[in-house]
Design a protein around this motif. Sequence first.
Motif, PDB file in Angstrom:
ATOM      1  N   PHE A   3       0.827  -1.201   0.000  1.00  0.00           N
ATOM      2  CA  PHE A   3       0.000   0.000   0.000  1.00  0.00           C
ATOM      3  C   PHE A   3       0.865   1.256   0.000  1.00  0.00           C
ATOM      4  CE2 PHE A   3      -2.130   3.460   2.195  1.00  0.00           C
ATOM      5  CZ  PHE A   3      -3.230   3.618   1.374  1.00  0.00           C
ATOM      6  N   ASN A   4       1.841   1.307   0.896  1.00  0.00           N
ATOM      7  CA  ASN A   4       2.716   2.486   0.968  1.00  0.00           C
ATOM      8  C   ASN A   4       3.492   2.685  -0.326  1.00  0.00           C
ATOM      9  OD1 ASN A   4       1.888   3.169   3.548  1.00  0.00           O
ATOM     10  ND2 ASN A   4       3.565   2.105   4.537  1.00  0.00           N
ATOM     11  N   GLU A   5       3.947   1.592  -0.927  1.00  0.00           N
ATOM     12  CA  GLU A   5       4.661   1.678  -2.199  1.00  0.00           C
ATOM     13  C   GLU A   5       3.770   2.308  -3.270  1.00  0.00           C
ATOM     14  OE1 GLU A   5       6.197  -2.118  -3.482  1.00  0.00           O
ATOM     15  OE2 GLU A   5       7.029  -2.516  -1.496  1.00  0.00           O
ATOM     16  N   ASP A  30      -3.026  -2.464 -12.295  1.00  0.00           N
ATOM     17  CA  ASP A  30      -2.619  -3.845 -12.019  1.00  0.00           C
ATOM     18  C   ASP A  30      -2.343  -4.061 -10.535  1.00  0.00           C
ATOM     19  OD1 ASP A  30      -2.827  -4.432 -14.694  1.00  0.00           O
ATOM     20  OD2 ASP A  30      -0.660  -4.409 -15.069  1.00  0.00           O
ATOM     21  N   THR A  31      -1.686  -3.107  -9.899  1.00  0.00           N
ATOM     22  CA  THR A  31      -1.382  -3.226  -8.472  1.00  0.00           C
ATOM     23  C   THR A  31      -2.662  -3.325  -7.657  1.00  0.00           C
ATOM     24  OG1 THR A  31       0.691  -2.010  -8.723  1.00  0.00           O
ATOM     25  CG2 THR A  31      -0.230  -2.126  -6.507  1.00  0.00           C
ATOM     26  N   LEU A  32      -3.644  -2.497  -7.988  1.00  0.00           N
ATOM     27  CA  LEU A  32      -4.910  -2.540  -7.244  1.00  0.00           C
ATOM     28  C   LEU A  32      -5.613  -3.881  -7.378  1.00  0.00           C
ATOM     29  CD1 LEU A  32      -6.366   1.019  -7.793  1.00  0.00           C
ATOM     30  CD2 LEU A  32      -5.900  -0.069  -5.591  1.00  0.00           C
ATOM     31  N   VAL A  33      -5.459  -4.523  -8.518  1.00  0.00           N
ATOM     32  CA  VAL A  33      -6.092  -5.825  -8.737  1.00  0.00           C
ATOM     33  C   VAL A  33      -5.231  -6.949  -8.152  1.00  0.00           C
ATOM     34  CG1 VAL A  33      -6.798  -7.473 -10.503  1.00  0.00           C
ATOM     35  CG2 VAL A  33      -7.352  -5.057 -10.770  1.00  0.00           C
ATOM     36  N   ASP A  34      -3.972  -6.980  -8.554  1.00  0.00           N
ATOM     37  CA  ASP A  34      -3.098  -8.094  -8.184  1.00  0.00           C
ATOM     38  C   ASP A  34      -2.758  -8.141  -6.699  1.00  0.00           C
ATOM     39  OD1 ASP A  34      -3.105  -8.666 -10.886  1.00  0.00           O
ATOM     40  OD2 ASP A  34      -1.101  -7.853 -11.256  1.00  0.00           O
ATOM     41  N   SER A  41      -5.295  -5.801   3.705  1.00  0.00           N
ATOM     42  CA  SER A  41      -4.928  -6.199   5.070  1.00  0.00           C
ATOM     43  C   SER A  41      -4.120  -5.106   5.767  1.00  0.00           C
ATOM     44  CB  SER A  41      -4.141  -7.515   5.058  1.00  0.00           C
ATOM     45  OG  SER A  41      -2.848  -7.331   4.516  1.00  0.00           O
ATOM     46  N   GLU A  42      -3.455  -4.248   4.988  1.00  0.00           N
ATOM     47  CA  GLU A  42      -2.659  -3.160   5.553  1.00  0.00           C
ATOM     48  C   GLU A  42      -3.515  -1.925   5.850  1.00  0.00           C
ATOM     49  OE1 GLU A  42       0.374  -2.381   2.640  1.00  0.00           O
ATOM     50  OE2 GLU A  42       1.056  -4.454   2.652  1.00  0.00           O
ATOM     51  N   GLN A  43      -4.349  -1.532   4.895  1.00  0.00           N
ATOM     52  CA  GLN A  43      -5.144  -0.305   4.991  1.00  0.00           C
ATOM     53  C   GLN A  43      -6.519  -0.531   4.351  1.00  0.00           C
ATOM     54  OE1 GLN A  43      -4.497   2.451   6.555  1.00  0.00           O
ATOM     55  NE2 GLN A  43      -2.346   2.081   7.052  1.00  0.00           N
TER      56      GLN A  43
END
Length: 89
Positions: A3-5, A30-34, A41-43
Amino acid sequence: MKFNEMMKKIEAFLQETPKDIFDFSGEIEDTLVDDYDEMFSEQPDAVRCLSEEVPDICASAEPGMSQSEIEIFKRKLSVEYEKAKKLVI
Protein backbone atom coordinates in the motif's frame (compact mmCIF):
# COMPACT_ATOMS: atom_id res chain seq x y z
CA MET A 1 4.16 -2.78 2.41
CA LYS A 2 2.46 -2.71 -0.97
CA PHE A 3 0.00 0.00 0.00
CA ASN A 4 2.72 2.49 0.97
CA GLU A 5 4.66 1.68 -2.20
CA MET A 6 1.62 2.38 -4.35
CA MET A 7 0.83 5.62 -2.52
CA LYS A 8 4.43 6.80 -3.00
CA LYS A 9 4.21 6.03 -6.72
CA ILE A 10 1.00 8.03 -7.02
CA GLU A 11 2.48 10.93 -5.06
CA ALA A 12 5.62 10.95 -7.23
CA PHE A 13 3.47 10.82 -10.36
CA LEU A 14 1.36 13.77 -9.20
CA GLN A 15 4.49 15.82 -8.47
CA GLU A 16 6.50 14.88 -11.57
CA THR A 17 4.09 13.74 -14.25
CA PRO A 18 5.73 12.11 -17.29
CA LYS A 19 4.68 13.10 -20.80
CA ASP A 20 3.21 9.64 -21.38
CA ILE A 21 1.11 8.34 -18.50
CA PHE A 22 0.00 5.08 -20.08
CA ASP A 23 2.57 2.83 -18.37
CA PHE A 24 1.93 4.42 -14.98
CA SER A 25 -1.83 4.01 -15.27
CA GLY A 26 -1.49 0.33 -16.17
CA GLU A 27 0.89 -0.29 -13.29
CA ILE A 28 -1.44 1.30 -10.72
CA GLU A 29 -4.47 -0.50 -12.11
CA ASP A 30 -2.62 -3.85 -12.02
CA THR A 31 -1.38 -3.23 -8.47
CA LEU A 32 -4.91 -2.54 -7.24
CA VAL A 33 -6.09 -5.83 -8.74
CA ASP A 34 -3.10 -8.09 -8.18
CA ASP A 35 -2.17 -6.93 -4.68
CA TYR A 36 -5.63 -5.99 -3.42
CA ASP A 37 -5.78 -8.57 -0.63
CA GLU A 38 -2.34 -7.71 0.72
CA MET A 39 -3.01 -3.97 0.60
CA PHE A 40 -6.49 -4.44 2.08
CA SER A 41 -4.93 -6.20 5.07
CA GLU A 42 -2.66 -3.16 5.55
CA GLN A 43 -5.14 -0.31 4.99
CA PRO A 44 -8.67 -1.62 4.39
CA ASP A 45 -10.59 1.66 4.21
CA ALA A 46 -8.03 3.44 2.04
CA VAL A 47 -7.72 0.52 -0.37
CA ARG A 48 -11.48 0.17 -0.62
CA CYS A 49 -11.67 3.89 -1.43
CA LEU A 50 -8.98 3.69 -4.10
CA SER A 51 -10.53 0.60 -5.65
CA GLU A 52 -13.84 2.37 -6.24
CA GLU A 53 -12.69 4.97 -8.78
CA VAL A 54 -8.98 4.60 -9.53
CA PRO A 55 -9.27 1.54 -11.83
CA ASP A 56 -11.73 3.44 -14.05
CA ILE A 57 -9.53 6.54 -13.99
CA CYS A 58 -6.50 4.45 -14.96
CA ALA A 59 -8.44 2.63 -17.68
CA SER A 60 -9.17 6.00 -19.29
CA ALA A 61 -5.46 6.57 -20.03
CA GLU A 62 -4.34 6.10 -23.61
CA PRO A 63 -0.91 6.36 -25.21
CA GLY A 64 -0.22 9.84 -26.57
CA MET A 65 -2.80 11.74 -24.54
CA SER A 66 -2.80 15.52 -24.86
CA GLN A 67 -1.54 17.66 -22.00
CA SER A 68 -5.10 18.78 -21.19
CA GLU A 69 -6.26 15.14 -21.05
CA ILE A 70 -3.35 14.32 -18.75
CA GLU A 71 -4.28 17.24 -16.47
CA ILE A 72 -7.84 15.92 -16.20
CA PHE A 73 -6.47 12.47 -15.39
CA LYS A 74 -4.19 13.98 -12.72
CA ARG A 75 -7.04 15.96 -11.12
CA LYS A 76 -9.25 12.88 -10.88
CA LEU A 77 -6.41 10.75 -9.50
CA SER A 78 -5.42 13.47 -7.03
CA VAL A 79 -8.95 13.63 -5.61
CA GLU A 80 -8.99 9.88 -4.97
CA TYR A 81 -5.44 9.93 -3.60
CA GLU A 82 -6.36 12.65 -1.08
CA LYS A 83 -9.51 10.75 -0.04
CA ALA A 84 -7.45 7.61 0.56
CA LYS A 85 -4.79 9.49 2.53
CA LYS A 86 -7.48 10.65 4.96
CA LEU A 87 -8.51 7.03 5.56
CA VAL A 88 -5.03 5.72 6.40
CA ILE A 89 -4.81 4.40 9.95
